[in-house]
Design an enzyme around this catalytic site. Structure first.
Site, PDB file in Angstrom:
ATOM      1  CD  GLU A 112      -2.540   1.551   2.893  1.00  0.00           C
ATOM      2  OE1 GLU A 112      -2.841   0.662   2.684  1.00  0.00           O
ATOM      3  OE2 GLU A 112      -2.461   2.230   3.496  1.00  0.00           O
TER       4      GLU A 112
ATOM      5  CD  GLU B  60      -3.990   8.028   5.418  1.00  0.00           C
ATOM      6  OE1 GLU B  60      -4.763   6.607   6.215  1.00  0.00           O
ATOM      7  OE2 GLU B  60      -3.040   7.924   5.538  1.00  0.00           O
TER       8      GLU B  60
END
Length: 246
Positions: free
Chosen positions: A118, A123
């Site tokens: 990932e 974010e």
């Protein structure tokens, strides 16, 4: 630089210039309550293109008992577009209000999380911008993180009102994540090695990846959205993938 250098050529992109739903040949949707005990129900109704932008809209309604219910969208290229190596560029504007958890990230084609690999290019939650690279430990579901964190908003009160450019440069040796041409994080591909290949390839970042763009609400780290105004919009001007000229 955010603009491609001469050795790069445009490989895949979406300028979100259509009106209505995002291009179904490029994007699918996650549906339901997917991960991290997040508050939102993901639907295919909260993502649309308007005025040349992708809009992912978080919404809140109340039931007859006064309980809040949240919806949002997560659009993904899984099964439609995967790529290996190159430069990914996204121009976007996010809201940094409490309880909002906007993201733009990538997952590897083969393996189960986290052994598929990932990469979190964007974010944001509770005042922090993150840039992460994640892979697998010895056990199923055990993750190893190469994390970075940047506090925002303290030095620039208008940061929230501006579009910013997130970029990932990825080659067989390095993953480098940038925000407005400033390096957020970097990871050596051979250091991001799964400790157990039962759940995914030994080097998860030497395989194709697919793209996720979503607005999560609340959950394990997203914060409390109770006093945040809704609807709340995450706006994306474009998404572009460049690859080296052959």
């Amino acid at each position: 630089t955010s603009l491609p250098t001469p050795e790069y050529q445009l490989h895949w992109h979406d300028e979100f210039s259509v009106k209505g739903k995002p291009d179904p040949s490029k994007w699918g949707y996650e549906i339901g309550y997917v991960r991290n005990n997040e508050l939102q129900n993901y639907t295919d109704q909260n993502a649309f293109c308007d005025n040349g932008k992708l809009v992912i809209e978080g919404r809140r309604t109340y039931d007859g008992l006064g309980n809040a219910h949240y919806t949002s969208s997560s659009i993904i290229t899984k099964g439609k577009f995967h790529y290996q190596y190159g430069r990914f560029v996204m121009k976007a504007k996010i809201s940094t209000k409490n309880g909002l958890w906007p993201a733009a990230w990538f997952m590897g084609e083969k393996g189960i999380w986290p052994h598929c690999g990932e990469i979190d290019l964007l974010e944001y939650f509770t005042g922090k911008l993150k840039g992460n690279v994640v892979w697998g430990g010895y056990n199923k579901g055990e993750s190893i993180w190469d994390k970075s964190s940047k506090w925002i908003g303290l030095s620039d009160p208008y940061w929230n009102d501006q579009y910013h450019i997130w970029r990932m440069d990825w080659d067989p040796n390095w993953i480098r994540l940038y925000l407005d041409d400033n390096l957020l994080n970097e990871a050596k591909v051979t250091d991001a090695r799964n400790l157990n290949t039962r759940w995914g390839p030994e080097l998860p970042f030497r395989q194709p990846i697919w793209i996720l763009i979503n607005l999560a609400i609340g959950g394990t780290v997203g914060g409390n959205p109770t006093w945040t105004p809704f609807p709340s919009r995450y706006l994306v001007d474009y998404v572009r993938v460049y690859q080296m000229k052959r």
